[in-house]
Design an enzyme around this catalytic site. Structure first.
Site, PDB file in Angstrom:
ATOM      1  N   GLY A   1       0.813  -1.190   0.023  1.00  0.00           N
ATOM      2  CA  GLY A   1       0.119   0.032   0.034  1.00  0.00           C
ATOM      3  C   GLY A   1       0.893   1.233  -0.129  1.00  0.00           C
ATOM      4  O   GLY A   1       0.190   2.226  -0.076  1.00  0.00           O
TER       5      GLY A   1
ATOM      6  N   ARG B   1       3.512  -1.850  -5.690  1.00  0.00           N
ATOM      7  CA  ARG B   1       3.622  -0.356  -6.326  1.00  0.00           C
ATOM      8  C   ARG B   1       4.955   0.252  -5.984  1.00  0.00           C
ATOM      9  O   ARG B   1       5.613   0.653  -7.003  1.00  0.00           O
ATOM     10  CB  ARG B   1       2.693   0.354  -5.911  1.00  0.00           C
ATOM     11  CG  ARG B   1       2.448   1.536  -6.844  1.00  0.00           C
ATOM     12  CD  ARG B   1       1.471   2.658  -6.362  1.00  0.00           C
ATOM     13  NE  ARG B   1       0.093   2.060  -6.084  1.00  0.00           N
ATOM     14  CZ  ARG B   1      -0.809   1.993  -6.920  1.00  0.00           C
ATOM     15  NH1 ARG B   1      -0.630   2.544  -8.220  1.00  0.00           N
ATOM     16  NH2 ARG B   1      -2.079   1.340  -6.712  1.00  0.00           N
TER      17      ARG B   1
ATOM     18  N   CYS C   1     -12.551   2.215 -28.807  1.00  0.00           N
ATOM     19  CA  CYS C   1     -13.845   2.617 -28.838  1.00  0.00           C
ATOM     20  C   CYS C   1     -14.360   2.786 -27.638  1.00  0.00           C
ATOM     21  O   CYS C   1     -15.395   2.292 -27.177  1.00  0.00           O
ATOM     22  CB  CYS C   1     -14.386   2.069 -29.778  1.00  0.00           C
ATOM     23  SG  CYS C   1     -13.712   2.118 -31.543  1.00  0.00           S
TER      24      CYS C   1
HETATM   25  C1  LIG Z   1      -2.724  -5.342  -4.061  1.00  0.00           C
HETATM   26  C2  LIG Z   1      -2.211  -6.055  -2.756  1.00  0.00           C
HETATM   27  C3  LIG Z   1      -1.032  -5.715  -2.215  1.00  0.00           C
HETATM   28  C4  LIG Z   1       0.033  -4.657  -2.818  1.00  0.00           C
HETATM   29  O1  LIG Z   1      -0.436  -3.331  -2.707  1.00  0.00           O
HETATM   30  P1  LIG Z   1       0.499  -2.357  -3.418  1.00  0.00           P
HETATM   31  O2  LIG Z   1      -0.226  -0.950  -3.163  1.00  0.00           O
HETATM   32  O3  LIG Z   1       0.974  -2.401  -4.681  1.00  0.00           O
HETATM   33  O4  LIG Z   1       1.810  -2.062  -2.445  1.00  0.00           O
HETATM   34  C5  LIG Z   1      -0.437  -6.016  -1.230  1.00  0.00           C
HETATM   35  N1  LIG Z   1      -1.374  -7.072  -0.567  1.00  0.00           N
HETATM   36  C6  LIG Z   1      -2.506  -7.444  -1.044  1.00  0.00           C
HETATM   37  C7  LIG Z   1      -3.289  -8.426  -0.037  1.00  0.00           C
HETATM   38  C8  LIG Z   1      -3.010  -6.769  -2.053  1.00  0.00           C
HETATM   39  O5  LIG Z   1      -4.122  -7.115  -2.487  1.00  0.00           O
END
Ligand SMILES: *Cc1c(COP(=O)(O)O)cnc(C)c1O
Length: 421
Positions: free
Chosen positions: A239, A277, A345
């Site tokens: 996250g 990310r 489209c």
């Molecule tokens: C998507 C996800 C992540 C990764 O999230 P990022 O924002 O890309 O770091 C980690 N754990 C779970 C359970 C996720 O669904």
């Protein structure tokens, strides 16, 4: 930090000109920097130095095998959300002992796969899922190591579509049911509670909501330990946000790590991270070519050869991506304002509205920046467009790590019913 920069007036990834890649592979094409992937993994590792920490890279952000192998060599594990991702992680050489399996809807078959591999941890999201996991573990004579993903009821994330930790979200066991879930685990053969898991959203640009969620989780861990559950791990999810704009200032990994160090102090927990990310986002760009410039009332459209099927984030989350022309422009060069759109489209097939950028000509190429996470991973063949190609750069070398399929390959899974042939 990333390794995309101008050299001799041309945008490079590490030591390779993006024009050379586009000439060789065509556009649109994703280009990833090995050095950036490695650097991000190392920066996170160093931030957690001295702690018992597993970096379980979130495969869903970018699951290309070349990327996974690059990260595996850095010692990363994997967070997977499907059987396919689990197979990818294993195919890339990530040991099962470093794999955690997340996701709200694991099928029985996927659960069996994880058990068979002997993965590090299942992150469980409901009592019903727990029962299926226990059944399958008993049938295989295995023990499943479990963390319950709890919903801490904390809002976070860069967009409502990527917030996952509020009471109304589908993710996690409701806060008030969490302890009951651990009692169920203790009373069930085949499953063993080892941790508590939380993941409250994505593109989070503040420490405070994460701290709030993790403090709740730690209070739960303490209560569970008092009740006799031997909890030895905390999985804090992913996250952490990245800068998509120059003005974005998400918390640096060191600040994030210090907060976690502080919140988990003295508990002797293994900390599992699931970064996606923050590792992949700025390690990739998508290169696209200007097909047409189309003046229209009140705006000018720059029509490029990449579409929302190749990079869905703007259409899906109103996401912002910076653009860098492959041919460097001077400060005094003319700029103008474009709506940058693809050929699909759909009216949502738009990468930017009213974006001020250098004047473009037909055939000019631009790099859509920060496209390494949730870019190619979300791509599709909509409009019967071939899946976008992916290239991995390493120093002065590059390799096509996913080629574009041929038309025959694209239709190979389709068959004609006998009443039509
Ligand atoms: C998507 C996800 C992540 C990764 O999230 P990022 O924002 O890309 O770091 C980690 N754990 C779970 C359970 C996720 O669904």
């Amino acid at each position: 930090m990333h390794h995309f920069h101008y050299r001799n007036g041309r945008l490079h990834c590490e030591d390779v000109s993006l024009d050379d890649i586009a000439d060789a592979v065509g556009t649109p094409v994703y280009v990833y920097s090995s050095a950036t992937f490695r650097r991000h993994a190392r920066v996170i590792g160093e931030a957690f130095e001295g702690m018992d920490c597993l970096i379980a890279y979130s495969v869903k952000a970018n699951g290309n095998l070349g990327v996974l192998k690059t990260l595996a060599a850095e010692g990363c594990g994997a967070d997977v959300v499907s059987g396919g991702e689990l197979k990818r992680a294993r195919a890339a050489g990530i040991p099962a002992s470093k794999i955690v399996f997340s996701g709200v809807g694991k099928t029985r078959e996927e659960i069996r796969l994880g058990l068979g591999e002997g993965i590090h941890q299942f992150n469980i999201e409901s009592a019903a899922e727990l029962s299926v996991l226990a059944e399958e573990a008993q049938a295989l004579g295995r023990t499943a190591y479990v963390a319950v993903r709890v919903n801490p009821d904390v809002a976070a994330g860069g967009h409502p579509n990527i917030s996952t930790g509020k009471a109304g979200d589908k993710f996690g066991v409701p806060w008030d049911d969490a302890e009951k879930a651990y009692d169920q685990i203790a009373a069930t053969a085949g499953v063993e509670a080892v941790g508590v898991d939380v993941h409250i959203g994505s593109q989070i640009d503040q420490i405070a909501p994460m701290r709030a969620a993790f403090e709740r989780v730690v209070s739960l861990i303490k209560r569970l330990r008092e009740k006799g559950h031997s909890i030895s791990r905390v999985d804090v999810g992913g996250g952490l946000g990245i800068p998509y704009r120059d003005t974005d200032s998400p918390p640096p990994p060191a600040e994030y790590a210090n907060m976690i160090r502080d919140v988990t102090e003295g508990l002797g927990l293994q900390v599992i991270l699931e970064p996606g990310r923050v590792i992949a986002g700025n390690a990739g760009v998508m290169v696209t070519e200007a097909l047409y410039i189309k003046p229209a009332p009140e705006r000018t459209f720059l029509i490029v050869d990449a579409g929302m099927n190749d990079l869905m984030r703007p259409a899906l989350y109103q996401a912002h991506h910076e653009f860098m022309p492959l041919r460097e422009r001077g400060a005094s060069d003319e700029t103008t304002t474009y709506d940058v759109v693809g050929p699909i489209c759909e009216s949502t097939d738009k990468f930017a509205a009213e974006r001020t950028m250098p004047v473009m000509e037909q055939g000019d190429r631009i790099a859509i920046m920060s496209a390494g996470a949730y870019g190619a991973a979300l791509s599709s063949q909509y409009n019967a467009r071939p899946l976008v190609a992916e290239v991995l750069v390493n120093g002065d070398k590059f390799s096509v790590v996913r080629r574009r399929p041929s038309f025959d390959e694209m239709i190979a899974l389709e068959t004609t019913p006998d009443w039509l042939s």
